[in-house]
Design an enzyme around this catalytic site. Structure first.
Site, mmCIF file in Angstrom:
data_model
loop_
_atom_site.group_PDB
_atom_site.id
_atom_site.type_symbol
_atom_site.label_atom_id
_atom_site.label_comp_id
_atom_site.label_asym_id
_atom_site.label_seq_id
_atom_site.Cartn_x
_atom_site.Cartn_y
_atom_site.Cartn_z
ATOM 1 N N LYS A 12 -13.819 -1.563 50.569
ATOM 2 C CA LYS A 12 -12.462 -1.665 51.129
ATOM 3 C C LYS A 12 -11.468 -2.145 50.060
ATOM 4 O O LYS A 12 -11.827 -2.994 49.232
ATOM 5 C CB LYS A 12 -12.513 -2.676 52.274
ATOM 6 N N LYS A 17 -13.282 -5.165 43.993
ATOM 7 C CA LYS A 17 -14.023 -4.188 43.179
ATOM 8 C C LYS A 17 -13.694 -4.332 41.694
ATOM 9 O O LYS A 17 -14.586 -4.313 40.860
ATOM 10 C CB LYS A 17 -13.697 -2.759 43.625
ATOM 11 N N LYS A 43 -3.118 0.330 40.304
ATOM 12 C CA LYS A 43 -2.643 -0.971 39.804
ATOM 13 C C LYS A 43 -3.162 -1.287 38.395
ATOM 14 O O LYS A 43 -2.762 -2.280 37.800
ATOM 15 C CB LYS A 43 -3.074 -2.103 40.753
ATOM 16 N N ASP A 129 -11.546 2.859 50.174
ATOM 17 C CA ASP A 129 -12.763 3.310 50.846
ATOM 18 C C ASP A 129 -12.884 4.822 50.643
ATOM 19 O O ASP A 129 -11.905 5.475 50.337
ATOM 20 C CB ASP A 129 -12.714 3.073 52.353
#
Ligand code: SF4
Length: 265
Positions: A12, A17, A43, A129
């Site tokens: 998610k 991550k 980002k 996801d």
């Protein structure tokens, strides 16, 4: 020579991550592996902590600016202990497809990059996801050979992790393990471990919630570089070793939603 590992960490959005990917990259570099990290999040936060807080140009931004990218060093930057850092970038809001952008950028990278072939480990830090065909494009195109799923013990990240497993089995891709990035939920390790077992996989790491991770990130460093003698650095080292040693992957069996809710109750 061991075959090259090409892993992707799915989970998610906002679950951690990028920080997991960059700390694993740093830990593997510490062990002497040749590592490349390919950040696919708009980002650009996968590589920044390996480059002392420096932002690098993204492949898609350069292509959009009409630049001819011909040399590897225009988009591949060397960070902590020689980790090769690449940022793909994202689509402009409202137009384009993130998945398609990743493929265009990586095909370009493969054409110009010699060092990509020499890596022991390539980490794809993919966005969000798996909710659409676009995001699984790196797997479908054969860029990724091992998938990991990152979650906490909260319902929404587990829901996303379960959905990711559905997506993986739909495209016949195996899952190499579940990683828990703790949010300090009660019984969290038990919940995620049970989830991992019930989908047929295993919990490969439990990363405790530690302020030091955010502090290092804010300063532009990985935990391995800035706080290498902490317990949390050791957790990342163990995860990195597990990933490098892993040769076991399973077809994940996603759970029914009711079972998922029961697990978190
Ligand atoms: S396919 Fe996926 S990545 Fe591409 S535009 Fe649609 S939602 Fe975005």
């Amino acid at each position: 020579m061991n075959p090259q590992k090409r892993i992707a960490i799915y989970g998610k959005g906002g679950i951690g991550k990028s920080s997991t990917a960059s700390n694993v990259a740093a830990a593997c570099a510490d062990e002497g592996y040749n590592v490349m990290i390919i950040g696919c999040d708009p980002k650009s936060d996968s590589s920044i902590t390996l480059l002392g807080g420096k932002r690098i140009p993204t492949i898609l931004d350069l292509l959009r600016d009409g630049m001819e990218i011909e040399e590897e060093d225009e988009v591949v930057f060397e960070g902590y202990k020689g980790v090769k850092c690449v940022e793909v970038g994202g689509p402009e809001p409202g137009i384009g497809c993130a998945g398609r952008g990743i493929i265009v950028a990586i095909q370009k990278l493969k054409k110009i990059s010699q060092s990509m072939k020499e890596m022991d480990l390539i980490i794809y830090d993919v966005p969000g996801d798996i909710v659409c065909g676009g995001f699984v494009a790196p797997i479908r195109k054969g860029l990724v050979s091992e998938a990991y799923v990152l979650t906490s013990g909260e319902y929404m990240p587990l829901y996303a992790a379960n959905n990711i497993c559905k997506g993986l089995s739909r495209i016949n891709t195996k899952l190499s393990g579940v990683i828990c990035n703790s949010r300090s939920v009660s019984r969290e390790e038990k919940i995620v471990s049970k989830f991992a077992n019930e989908i047929g996989s295993e919990l490969v790491a439990f990363i405790p919630k530690e302020q030091i991770v955010q502090d290092c990130e804010r300063d532009g460093y990985s935990v391995l570089e800035k706080a290498g003698d902490t317990d949390i650095a050791e957790v990342y080292r163990t995860l990195a070793r597990n990933i490098m040693a892993s040769d076991c992957a399973v077809d994940p069996r996603a759970l029914e939603d009711e079972r998922l809710r029961e697990l978190t109750r």
